[in-house]
Scaffold this motif. Structure first.
Motif, mmCIF file in Angstrom:
data_model
loop_
_atom_site.group_PDB
_atom_site.id
_atom_site.type_symbol
_atom_site.label_atom_id
_atom_site.label_comp_id
_atom_site.label_asym_id
_atom_site.label_seq_id
_atom_site.Cartn_x
_atom_site.Cartn_y
_atom_site.Cartn_z
ATOM 1 N N GLY A 54 11.819 -31.158 3.491
ATOM 2 C CA GLY A 54 12.806 -29.599 3.765
ATOM 3 C C GLY A 54 12.821 -29.177 5.004
ATOM 4 N N ASN A 55 12.354 -29.883 6.503
ATOM 5 C CA ASN A 55 12.242 -28.949 7.307
ATOM 6 C C ASN A 55 13.367 -29.216 8.556
ATOM 7 O OD1 ASN A 55 9.976 -27.482 7.436
ATOM 8 N ND2 ASN A 55 8.712 -30.066 7.266
ATOM 9 N N THR A 56 13.814 -28.025 8.898
ATOM 10 C CA THR A 56 15.505 -28.754 9.112
ATOM 11 C C THR A 56 15.455 -28.328 11.030
ATOM 12 O OG1 THR A 56 16.285 -26.580 8.969
ATOM 13 C CG2 THR A 56 16.399 -27.840 7.161
ATOM 14 N N ILE A 57 15.920 -28.903 11.598
ATOM 15 C CA ILE A 57 16.664 -29.066 12.923
ATOM 16 C C ILE A 57 18.201 -28.293 13.380
ATOM 17 C CG2 ILE A 57 16.152 -29.308 15.345
ATOM 18 C CD1 ILE A 57 13.310 -30.971 14.885
ATOM 19 N N TYR A 58 18.262 -27.621 13.678
ATOM 20 C CA TYR A 58 20.049 -27.230 14.106
ATOM 21 C C TYR A 58 19.827 -27.065 16.268
ATOM 22 C CZ TYR A 58 20.363 -25.643 9.196
ATOM 23 O OH TYR A 58 20.699 -25.844 7.369
ATOM 24 N N ALA A 59 21.710 -28.044 15.860
ATOM 25 C CA ALA A 59 21.672 -28.083 17.195
ATOM 26 C C ALA A 59 22.052 -26.418 17.502
ATOM 27 C CB ALA A 59 23.205 -28.756 17.656
ATOM 28 N N ASP A 60 21.657 -25.861 18.856
ATOM 29 C CA ASP A 60 22.356 -24.218 18.730
ATOM 30 C C ASP A 60 23.074 -23.989 18.411
ATOM 31 O OD1 ASP A 60 20.311 -24.477 21.976
ATOM 32 O OD2 ASP A 60 19.759 -24.229 19.842
ATOM 33 N N SER A 61 24.622 -24.540 18.640
ATOM 34 C CA SER A 61 26.164 -24.474 18.308
ATOM 35 C C SER A 61 26.559 -24.059 17.435
ATOM 36 C CB SER A 61 26.739 -25.459 18.994
ATOM 37 O OG SER A 61 26.658 -27.062 18.664
ATOM 38 N N VAL A 62 25.435 -24.957 16.397
ATOM 39 C CA VAL A 62 26.233 -24.546 14.938
ATOM 40 C C VAL A 62 25.362 -23.292 14.009
ATOM 41 C CG1 VAL A 62 26.842 -27.046 14.858
ATOM 42 C CG2 VAL A 62 24.755 -26.494 13.418
ATOM 43 N N LYS A 63 23.352 -23.439 14.477
ATOM 44 C CA LYS A 63 23.064 -22.399 14.089
ATOM 45 C C LYS A 63 23.157 -20.661 13.657
ATOM 46 C CE LYS A 63 18.861 -23.130 16.480
ATOM 47 N NZ LYS A 63 17.699 -23.141 17.312
ATOM 48 N N ASP A 64 23.127 -20.741 12.115
ATOM 49 C CA ASP A 64 23.816 -19.442 11.318
ATOM 50 C C ASP A 64 24.888 -19.335 10.928
ATOM 51 O OD1 ASP A 64 21.688 -17.708 13.818
ATOM 52 O OD2 ASP A 64 21.097 -18.067 12.504
ATOM 53 N N ARG A 65 25.973 -20.873 11.374
ATOM 54 C CA ARG A 65 26.893 -21.329 10.380
ATOM 55 C C ARG A 65 26.869 -22.642 9.675
ATOM 56 N NH1 ARG A 65 31.070 -23.026 13.584
ATOM 57 N NH2 ARG A 65 29.757 -23.620 15.958
ATOM 58 N N PHE A 66 25.908 -23.424 10.113
ATOM 59 C CA PHE A 66 25.836 -24.473 9.203
ATOM 60 C C PHE A 66 24.903 -25.240 8.452
ATOM 61 C CE2 PHE A 66 28.826 -27.823 11.627
ATOM 62 C CZ PHE A 66 29.625 -27.031 12.239
ATOM 63 N N THR A 67 24.953 -24.919 7.458
ATOM 64 C CA THR A 67 23.570 -25.245 6.981
ATOM 65 C C THR A 67 23.586 -26.730 6.100
ATOM 66 O OG1 THR A 67 23.582 -23.408 5.714
ATOM 67 C CG2 THR A 67 21.585 -24.758 5.139
ATOM 68 N N ILE A 68 22.052 -27.941 6.130
ATOM 69 C CA ILE A 68 21.527 -28.738 5.430
ATOM 70 C C ILE A 68 20.764 -28.778 5.022
ATOM 71 C CG2 ILE A 68 19.845 -29.206 7.266
ATOM 72 C CD1 ILE A 68 21.017 -31.808 7.905
#
Length: 126
Positions: A54-68
């Motif tokens: 369940g550990n996640t990594i997001y691109a800066d451009s989608v942080k706080d908008r996308f959820t995996i």
């Protein structure tokens, strides 16, 4: 082993969309699962990844908008996309870095590496 992504489509700016990806076949284990995208005229880029724990990594451009998220029991990974902008327009691909198909009790594991889905188009209109 195949990854099948679905859920793309046309959405207005500010809207939301949910992508899902299913891993076909009998599966013993899947390591990291993720979403990548290829915007028009650009290289493929990371969107988000999630480990089996369940550990996640997001691109800066989608942080706080996308959820995996992922469902390990169903061998699926999803991407909830909110506050979409035209810059999010791209073909989205699901991916796993390593998957072990299950061939029956007592059989040796044979890993498959770097497996990609077929892509699903997301178009965000302004």
């Amino acid at each position: 082993v195949q990854l099948q992504a679905f859920g793309g489509g046309l959405v207005q700016a500010g809207g939301s969309l949910r992508l899902s990806c299913a891993v076909s076949g009998d599966i013993f284990s899947i390591d990291i699962m993720g979403w990548y995208r290829r915007p028009p005229g650009r290289e493929r880029e990371l969107v988000a990844t999630i480990t089996s724990g369940g550990n996640t990594i997001y691109a800066d451009s989608v942080k706080d908008r996308f959820t995996i998220s992922r469902d390990n029991a169903r061998n699926t990974v999803s991407l909830e996309m909110n506050s979409l902008t035209p810059d999010d327009t791209a073909v989205y691909y699901c991916h796993t870095d390593r998957v072990a198909p299950y061939f029956g009790p007592g059989t040796k594991l044979k890993y498959e590496y770097d497996v990609w889905g077929q892509g699903t188009l997301v178009t965000v209109s302004s």
